[in-house]
Design a protein around this motif. Structure first.
Motif, PDB file in Angstrom:
ATOM      1  N   ALA A  25       9.618   4.794   0.653  1.00 25.08           N
ATOM      2  CA  ALA A  25       9.616   6.234   0.369  1.00 25.08           C
ATOM      3  C   ALA A  25       8.500   6.602  -0.596  1.00 25.08           C
ATOM      4  CB  ALA A  25      10.970   6.658  -0.198  1.00 25.08           C
ATOM      5  N   ILE A  26       8.294   5.793  -1.625  1.00 25.38           N
ATOM      6  CA  ILE A  26       7.235   6.071  -2.594  1.00 25.38           C
ATOM      7  C   ILE A  26       5.868   5.953  -1.940  1.00 25.38           C
ATOM      8  CG2 ILE A  26       6.126   5.189  -4.685  1.00 25.38           C
ATOM      9  CD1 ILE A  26       8.988   4.510  -5.675  1.00 25.38           C
ATOM     10  N   LEU A  27       5.677   4.924  -1.121  1.00 26.91           N
ATOM     11  CA  LEU A  27       4.403   4.773  -0.415  1.00 26.91           C
ATOM     12  C   LEU A  27       4.169   5.931   0.546  1.00 26.91           C
ATOM     13  CD1 LEU A  27       4.318   0.943   0.335  1.00 26.91           C
ATOM     14  CD2 LEU A  27       2.834   2.217  -1.197  1.00 26.91           C
ATOM     15  N   GLY A  28       5.209   6.355   1.239  1.00 25.19           N
ATOM     16  CA  GLY A  28       5.082   7.491   2.155  1.00 25.19           C
ATOM     17  C   GLY A  28       4.693   8.764   1.440  1.00 25.19           C
ATOM     18  N   MET A  29       5.294   9.003   0.283  1.00 23.92           N
ATOM     19  CA  MET A  29       4.943  10.196  -0.486  1.00 23.92           C
ATOM     20  C   MET A  29       3.496  10.114  -0.977  1.00 23.92           C
ATOM     21  SD  MET A  29       8.547  10.911  -2.550  1.00 23.92           S
ATOM     22  CE  MET A  29       7.694  10.916  -4.062  1.00 23.92           C
ATOM     23  N   GLY A  30       3.062   8.933  -1.364  1.00 28.91           N
ATOM     24  CA  GLY A  30       1.676   8.759  -1.798  1.00 28.91           C
ATOM     25  C   GLY A  30       0.691   9.026  -0.682  1.00 28.91           C
ATOM     26  N   ILE A  31       1.021   8.555   0.519  1.00 33.04           N
ATOM     27  CA  ILE A  31       0.147   8.783   1.679  1.00 33.04           C
ATOM     28  C   ILE A  31       0.072  10.267   2.003  1.00 33.04           C
ATOM     29  CG2 ILE A  31      -0.036   8.410   4.177  1.00 33.04           C
ATOM     30  CD1 ILE A  31       1.015   5.547   3.645  1.00 33.04           C
ATOM     31  N   VAL A  32       1.210  10.953   1.991  1.00 40.70           N
ATOM     32  CA  VAL A  32       1.223  12.396   2.278  1.00 40.70           C
ATOM     33  C   VAL A  32       0.406  13.151   1.233  1.00 40.70           C
ATOM     34  CG1 VAL A  32       2.705  14.441   2.339  1.00 40.70           C
ATOM     35  CG2 VAL A  32       3.370  12.382   3.573  1.00 40.70           C
ATOM     36  N   PHE A  33       0.568  12.810  -0.031  1.00 35.05           N
ATOM     37  CA  PHE A  33      -0.179  13.463  -1.102  1.00 35.05           C
ATOM     38  C   PHE A  33      -1.677  13.231  -0.937  1.00 35.05           C
ATOM     39  CE2 PHE A  33      -2.013  13.361  -5.405  1.00 35.05           C
ATOM     40  CZ  PHE A  33      -1.726  14.662  -5.802  1.00 35.05           C
ATOM     41  N   SER A  34      -2.062  11.993  -0.633  1.00 34.82           N
ATOM     42  CA  SER A  34      -3.476  11.664  -0.452  1.00 34.82           C
ATOM     43  C   SER A  34      -4.083  12.410   0.731  1.00 34.82           C
ATOM     44  CB  SER A  34      -3.650  10.161  -0.239  1.00 34.82           C
ATOM     45  OG  SER A  34      -3.181   9.447  -1.348  1.00 34.82           O
ATOM     46  N   LEU A  35      -3.374  12.434   1.844  1.00 35.92           N
ATOM     47  CA  LEU A  35      -3.896  13.112   3.027  1.00 35.92           C
ATOM     48  C   LEU A  35      -3.982  14.623   2.816  1.00 35.92           C
ATOM     49  CD1 LEU A  35      -2.219  11.115   5.928  1.00 35.92           C
ATOM     50  CD2 LEU A  35      -4.601  11.023   5.160  1.00 35.92           C
TER      51      LEU A  35
END
Length: 59
Positions: A25-35
């Motif tokens: 979940a944390i990695l997914g949120m980081g990817i969404v924020f980065s994109l």
């Protein structure tokens, strides 16, 4: 009854699954924020390029 409680508290299989879920979940949120930030930067870049390119209508 106390033996059952001791085994329940010593069981870590569920905890590992929860840890992996939180990590995903944390990695997914980081990817969404980065994109999202990348999309904003690209939009700004193409806006600057578009404003500098002549439109070709003045002949």
């Amino acid at each position: 009854m106390t033996g059952l409680m001791k085994r329940f508290w010593a069981d870590e299989i569920g905890a590992t699954a929860i840890e992996y879920g939180l990590l995903a979940a944390i990695l997914g949120m980081g990817i969404v924020f980065s994109l999202t930030n990348f999309q904003i930067a690209l939009t700004n870049l193409f806006g600057v390029v578009e404003s500098q390119v002549p439109d070709g209508s003045a002949h």
